[in-house]
Structures are given as structure tokens and as C-alpha cells.
Scaffold this active site. Structure first.
Site, PDB file in Angstrom:
ATOM      1  N   GLU A 140     -44.942  60.807   6.215  1.00  0.00           N
ATOM      2  CA  GLU A 140     -45.236  59.576   5.473  1.00  0.00           C
ATOM      3  C   GLU A 140     -46.103  58.637   6.298  1.00  0.00           C
ATOM      4  O   GLU A 140     -45.905  58.515   7.519  1.00  0.00           O
ATOM      5  CB  GLU A 140     -43.925  58.869   5.091  1.00  0.00           C
ATOM      6  CG  GLU A 140     -43.069  59.687   4.143  1.00  0.00           C
ATOM      7  CD  GLU A 140     -41.818  58.949   3.677  1.00  0.00           C
ATOM      8  OE1 GLU A 140     -41.654  57.746   4.001  1.00  0.00           O
ATOM      9  OE2 GLU A 140     -41.010  59.592   2.984  1.00  0.00           O
TER      10      GLU A 140
ATOM     11  N   LYS B  44     -44.855  67.782   5.723  1.00  0.00           N
ATOM     12  CA  LYS B  44     -45.279  66.525   5.101  1.00  0.00           C
ATOM     13  C   LYS B  44     -44.770  65.380   5.953  1.00  0.00           C
ATOM     14  O   LYS B  44     -43.662  65.444   6.488  1.00  0.00           O
ATOM     15  CB  LYS B  44     -44.732  66.412   3.679  1.00  0.00           C
ATOM     16  CG  LYS B  44     -45.077  65.070   3.007  1.00  0.00           C
ATOM     17  CD  LYS B  44     -44.814  65.073   1.522  1.00  0.00           C
ATOM     18  CE  LYS B  44     -43.401  64.770   1.111  1.00  0.00           C
ATOM     19  NZ  LYS B  44     -42.863  63.474   1.589  1.00  0.00           N
TER      20      LYS B  44
ATOM     21  N   ASP C 228     -40.453  68.427   4.924  1.00  0.00           N
ATOM     22  CA  ASP C 228     -40.625  67.010   5.279  1.00  0.00           C
ATOM     23  C   ASP C 228     -40.213  66.774   6.726  1.00  0.00           C
ATOM     24  O   ASP C 228     -39.151  67.248   7.158  1.00  0.00           O
ATOM     25  CB  ASP C 228     -39.702  66.160   4.393  1.00  0.00           C
ATOM     26  CG  ASP C 228     -40.456  65.249   3.461  1.00  0.00           C
ATOM     27  OD1 ASP C 228     -41.656  64.990   3.685  1.00  0.00           O
ATOM     28  OD2 ASP C 228     -39.824  64.790   2.483  1.00  0.00           O
TER      29      ASP C 228
ATOM     30  N   GLU D 177     -47.049  58.020  -4.048  1.00  0.00           N
ATOM     31  CA  GLU D 177     -45.808  57.629  -4.732  1.00  0.00           C
ATOM     32  C   GLU D 177     -45.879  56.180  -5.188  1.00  0.00           C
ATOM     33  O   GLU D 177     -46.240  55.278  -4.407  1.00  0.00           O
ATOM     34  CB  GLU D 177     -44.605  57.831  -3.784  1.00  0.00           C
ATOM     35  CG  GLU D 177     -43.280  57.473  -4.445  1.00  0.00           C
ATOM     36  CD  GLU D 177     -42.055  58.014  -3.717  1.00  0.00           C
ATOM     37  OE1 GLU D 177     -42.207  58.784  -2.744  1.00  0.00           O
ATOM     38  OE2 GLU D 177     -40.941  57.654  -4.138  1.00  0.00           O
TER      39      GLU D 177
ATOM     40  N   ASP E 281     -37.090  65.260   2.564  1.00  0.00           N
ATOM     41  CA  ASP E 281     -36.009  64.529   3.229  1.00  0.00           C
ATOM     42  C   ASP E 281     -35.129  63.862   2.172  1.00  0.00           C
ATOM     43  O   ASP E 281     -34.056  63.348   2.475  1.00  0.00           O
ATOM     44  CB  ASP E 281     -36.551  63.530   4.267  1.00  0.00           C
ATOM     45  CG  ASP E 281     -37.467  62.490   3.665  1.00  0.00           C
ATOM     46  OD1 ASP E 281     -37.811  62.597   2.461  1.00  0.00           O
ATOM     47  OD2 ASP E 281     -37.874  61.563   4.400  1.00  0.00           O
ATOM     48  N   SER E 282     -35.555  63.950   0.902  1.00  0.00           N
ATOM     49  CA  SER E 282     -34.701  63.520  -0.207  1.00  0.00           C
ATOM     50  C   SER E 282     -33.448  64.390  -0.302  1.00  0.00           C
ATOM     51  O   SER E 282     -32.534  64.074  -1.072  1.00  0.00           O
ATOM     52  CB  SER E 282     -35.471  63.559  -1.528  1.00  0.00           C
ATOM     53  OG  SER E 282     -36.052  64.843  -1.715  1.00  0.00           O
TER      54      SER E 282
HETATM   55  O1  KIV Z   1     -38.553  63.880  -0.070  1.00  0.00           O
HETATM   56  C1  KIV Z   1     -39.039  63.931  -1.212  1.00  0.00           C
HETATM   57  O2  KIV Z   1     -38.434  64.408  -2.178  1.00  0.00           O
HETATM   58  C2  KIV Z   1     -40.374  63.389  -1.409  1.00  0.00           C
HETATM   59  C3  KIV Z   1     -40.871  63.334  -2.824  1.00  0.00           C
HETATM   60  C4  KIV Z   1     -40.409  62.082  -3.439  1.00  0.00           C
HETATM   61  C5  KIV Z   1     -42.333  63.488  -2.877  1.00  0.00           C
HETATM   62  O3  KIV Z   1     -40.998  62.983  -0.494  1.00  0.00           O
END
Ligand code: KIV
Length: 291
Positions: free
Chosen positions: A143, A141, A111, A209, A72-73
Site C-alpha cells: 500500500e 502487493k 499482501d 480503492e 491482509d484482509s
Molecule cells: O487485503 C485486501 O483484501 C485488499 C483488497 C481490499 C484490495 O487489499
């Protein structure tokens, strides 16, 4: 007037990119979640990078990077948002689809963005299924620790491999009071508790993280599943970085945990300046570029 050194119509090469099939092949044996666990058991490290498009996925695949995270980055590295919070499922799906289509070897993890899984296990399942069916992601993934264990259990018992993400969780930036190391002092217990909860719920790996190195190493030793650090020191089973940070496409102040392997900003800047000068000076296109 036609140029004899260039093919005449129809074109022999695709004009604007040829799609994944026409690019150099990475080794084809797919990385699976059990391979990551086997790496841990053998004491070998695994590598993970973010990827958000076809060409970077192909390059990183050729390089042998084991896992691609369509993070999600993308919010703040592709789409121009200030944080990961605003990005939506509909915005991430096409990026995940491009990466999955272009990848032959790496495990592709998508994500789940903020607000797309926290409400209930059913919501998490619905979102995860979209990433697997519509984008072709191999895993998702999400969080959080303890509090998202029901979501992780729902997914992992219904065919969705889950990578967990604990320690500093960027989607909770405002709840955590900004970008801060998690797990210092007494809070170390919380990191271990979250990690165990994720393993017990069936996660196949855990991103940690911004956790102190000794805490991350302890958690890693306590778990059977691999840990992947970002700002969590060398004691993790693997490492992940956001590629624009690692390869210098992004400029400005970097987090302490970033190692910069290239200066792509400078490379692109020079190339773009040269193009601009050629066009304005009339030296591009030349006869070799002309039909
Ligand atoms: O979204 C992302 O890039 C992440 C990394 C920082 C692990 O979750």
C-alpha cells in the site's frame, strides 16, 4: 456390522479432504503479469478476488478468476481481528502457501502486511522474498504511492513483481481519519501522482480503492499498466472484491461498492442447523454412513 455398500478397509476415498491434486482441474495455462497488461491493451477486463484457503482458491480458479489476492484482509475476514493492522507476516504466510498450492491458473498475489515493508527497501525485499520462497506467491502487493516508490523499485528490479495499492489504503486507516473516499476535488492530483510513481517504479498493476469514478477512469486512461478498482467505478481495467463480502459469508452492513452474488451465510446456517437437528434427533449417522 459392516455395510456392504461402503468400501472396506483400506478406504477408497480420503476421509477428510484429499489435497489439491485430487480436485477438479482448472485450465492450466498460468496467468502472468504480462497477460494482464495485454488484456488492458485489448480493452478487456480482468477479475480479482481475495482467497485465503485451498477450496476457495480451487473454486475461483475453476470459475476463471484471473488474480487471487491473499489479502491482509485475512485479518478481519479469517483471523478475527478488527482491522488489517495487527496481522503479521507469519500469520499470512500459511494462507498464501495454501492458495498457491491449490491454484493452477490464476496469478497469486500476497499482501505485505502493515509494518513489514515501510521501514526500508531492504525490509520490503526481505518480506517479499519470504512470500515468494516460503509460500510460492507469484507477486506481492503493498500500500502507498510516492512514499513507497523506493520499495517498489527495489523489488521490481530484483525479481519481485509488485501490485501497488493507492487511494484509500486500509493499513493507514488511522492516518487517513477512517474509511474515507480519497481523491475528491484537488486531491485527485495526488491519486494520479501516486499512480504514476508506482508505474515508474515498475509496478505491474495498481489497485485503486475508494476513489471517485471519474478520477479512477482518468488515472486508468493515463497509465499503461492495468488498474483494478474496489469502490473506484467501472472505468478501471479490472475489479476486485473480498470474497466473504461478494458471496455473502459476512453479514451486516456492506460498503456501497460491494455487489452480493450469493448468500453463503444463509446456506451454511441452514446446513449447520440441519446437521445439529439430525445429530440431536438421532437420524445421523444412518446405516449408509456406518461401516
Ligand atoms: O487485503 C485486501 O483484501 C485488499 C483488497 C481490499 C484490495 O487489499
Amino acid at each position: 456390522m459392516s455395510n456392504p455398500s461402503t468400501p472396506s478397509s483400506p478406504e477408497e476415498t480420503a476421509p477428510y479432504g484429499a489435497g489439491p491434486a485430487a480436485t477438479p482441474a482448472a485450465p492450466r495455462k498460468r496467468v502472468r503479469t504480462h497477460h494482464l497488461r495485454e488484456l488492458k491493451e485489448r480493452g478487456e477486463k480482468l477479475s480479482m478476488l481475495t482467497a485465503y484457503d485451498m477450496y476457495t482458491a480451487q473454486v475461483f480458479d475453476e470459475a476463471g478468476v484471473d488474480v487471487f489476492l491473499v489479502g491482509d484482509s485475512a485479518a478481519n475476514n479469517v483471523l478475527g481481528y478488527e482491522s488489517t493492522i495487527p496481522v503479521t507476516v507469519d500469520e499470512l504466510l500459511p494462507l498464501a502457501r495454501a492458495v498457491a498450492r491449490a491454484t493452477r491458473r490464476a496469478l497469486v498475489v500476497a499482501d505485505l502486511p502493515f509494518g513489514s515493508y515501510q521501514a526500508s527497501p531492504e525490509q520490503a525485499f526481505h518480506t517479499a522474498v519470504r512470500f515468494m520462497k516460503e509460500a510460492g506467491a507469484h507477486a506481492v502487493k503493498l500500500e502507498g504511492g510516492d512514499e513507497v516508490a523506493p520499495q517498489v523499485e527495489k523489488l521490481t528490479t530484483n525479481g519481485v513483481p509488485v501490485m501497488a495499492h493507492i487511494g484509500f489504503t486500509p493499513q493507514s486507516e488511522h492516518a487517513l481519519g477512517g474509511y474515507r473516499v480519497q481523491g475528491r476535488g484537488d486531491a485527485a492530483d495526488r491519486v494520479l501522482r501516486d499512480a504514476r510513481a508506482m508505474q515508474d517504479a515498475g509496478a505491474f498493476a495498481i489497485v485503486m480503492e475508494m476513489v471517485p469514478g471519474d478520477v479512477a477512469a482518468h488515472v486508468t486512461a493515463e497509465l499503461a499498466i492495468p488498474t483494478i478498482g474496489i469502490g473506484a467505478g467501472p472505468g478501471c481495467d479490472g475489479q476486485v472484491l473480498v470474497w466473504q463480502d461478494a458471496f455473502g459469508l459476512r453479514t451486516g452492513k456492506m460498503a456501497r461498492f460491494v455487489k452480493q452474488y450469493a448468500d453463503l451465510h444463509a446456506v451454511l446456517l441452514d446446513a449447520a442447523r440441519a446437521f445439529d437437528a439430525d445429530v440431536k434427533g438421532g437420524t445421523f449417522p444412518g446405516s449408509e454412513h456406518t461401516f
